[in-house]
Motif scaffolding. Structure first.
Motif, short mmCIF file in Angstrom:
data_model
loop_
_atom_site.label_atom_id
_atom_site.label_comp_id
_atom_site.label_asym_id
_atom_site.label_seq_id
_atom_site.Cartn_x
_atom_site.Cartn_y
_atom_site.Cartn_z
N UNK A 167 13.07 -31.96 -4.78
CA UNK A 167 14.59 -32.21 -4.67
C UNK A 167 15.33 -30.82 -5.14
N UNK A 168 14.64 -29.86 -5.37
CA UNK A 168 15.71 -28.65 -5.44
C UNK A 168 15.61 -27.72 -4.05
N UNK A 169 15.16 -28.43 -3.10
CA UNK A 169 15.18 -27.84 -1.67
C UNK A 169 13.93 -27.01 -1.51
N UNK A 170 12.88 -26.83 -2.37
CA UNK A 170 11.75 -26.02 -2.15
C UNK A 170 10.91 -26.53 -1.03
N UNK A 171 10.43 -25.65 -0.14
CA UNK A 171 9.43 -26.14 0.83
C UNK A 171 8.19 -25.08 0.79
N UNK A 172 7.11 -25.84 0.51
CA UNK A 172 5.84 -24.90 0.48
C UNK A 172 4.78 -25.30 1.23
N UNK A 173 4.36 -24.59 2.20
CA UNK A 173 3.09 -24.73 3.10
C UNK A 173 1.81 -24.87 2.57
N UNK A 174 0.99 -25.72 2.52
CA UNK A 174 -0.32 -25.62 1.79
C UNK A 174 -1.47 -25.99 2.64
N UNK A 175 -1.10 -25.82 4.08
CA UNK A 175 -2.28 -26.14 4.94
C UNK A 175 -3.33 -25.34 4.93
#
Length: 268
Positions: free
Chosen positions: A157-165
């Motif tokens: 909810x802080x707007x962080x996006x992390x790809x863990x694929x």
């Protein structure tokens, strides 16, 4: 009919018949009188009964059926006066939305609420239905998202996006299989499927790796260092995740029930 002559041969028989008729007549009179008496009494009782029931149903008869208004008023005055209290105010929690732009250019809407400074994710939606699956962490502060390209993201909810694929698979012979190119050739292949949190920092998912056939296995990934590890004891063509219970994430493997606890271990 006149009284028969005493010198008649039929005198005794006729007198008995006459007495019998008198007896029947008197009995009929008594029966009729009793009928009207009982009917009148019953009607009066019925009227009083229904009148009383009607009064009771309206609350008119109080204090054991005493109709005296003075007694009723006195009893009301003697009742303890209970002060009126204000109803407890329940805080109204309204949903809020946060738009997030994923690296593939797609936009998802994160629906959350906020109470006493604490935010909780409630739902995630996308306009063009490219979102395949999502799961919210135990704290509801973040979520794992799986899109139609089978990319795994951690959002908050802080707007962080992390790809863990898991971007590639390397066979025991050293052959490298790249995720995107393989899915282009085999779009129905399950590289990542139904990801779920088992604790705040670990996600598990079902995959058709490493055999690249119909057999499936379960992988876990640490969302901090993005290290993927296969859980070797969970292998079958029929594996599905169920709900999170006290023992851990419930899993069905060929009809048998197992659990992955919050440490990533398989238990019965």
């Amino acid at each position: 009919m006149g009284k028969p002559s005493i010198f008649s041969r039929e005198y005794d028989r006729k007198m008995k018949a006459r007495k019998r008729r008198k007896t029947i007549f008197v009995f009929c009179l008594i029966a009729v009188a009793l009928y009207f008496f009982c009917r009148t009494t019953y009607t009066r009782w019925q009227d009083n009964y229904f009148k009383q029931k009607q009064e009771q149903s309206t609350g008119y008869l109080a204090n054991g059926g005493d109709k005296d208004e003075g007694v009723s008023s006195k009893n009301n005055e003697e009742k303890e006066q209970v002060p009126e209290t204000e109803p407890e105010q329940v805080p109204i929690i309204t949903d809020k939305t946060l738009d997030l732009n994923l690296p593939n250019g797609k936009v998802i809407k994160v629906i959350y609420n906020e109470e006493n400074g604490s935010k909780s994710i409630r739902n995630i939606v996308s306009e063009d239905n490219f979102l395949l699956f999502f799961n919210v962490s135990p704290s509801a502060a973040k979520a794992v998202v799986l899109d139609s390209a089978q990319e795994l993201y951690i959002i908050d909810l802080e707007g962080n996006i992390k790809n863990i694929s898991k971007t590639e698979y390397i066979t025991t012979k050293g052959t490298k299989i790249e995720k995107n190119s393989y899915l282009q050739r085999n779009p129905s292949f399950q590289w990542h499927s139904t990801p779920k949190f088992i604790n705040e920092n670990t996600v598990v998912y079902i995959s058709q790796m490493p055999w690249f056939q119909t057999k499936k296995s379960v992988y876990k990934v640490d969302i901090n260092d993005v290290k993927h590890e296969r859980i070797t004891s969970l292998t079958s063509e029929n594996i599905s995740f169920d709900i999170m219970e006290e023992k851990g994430l419930k899993i069905k493997v060929d009809g048998a029930v197992m659990y992955i606890n919050n440490e990533g271990n398989v238990i019965q």
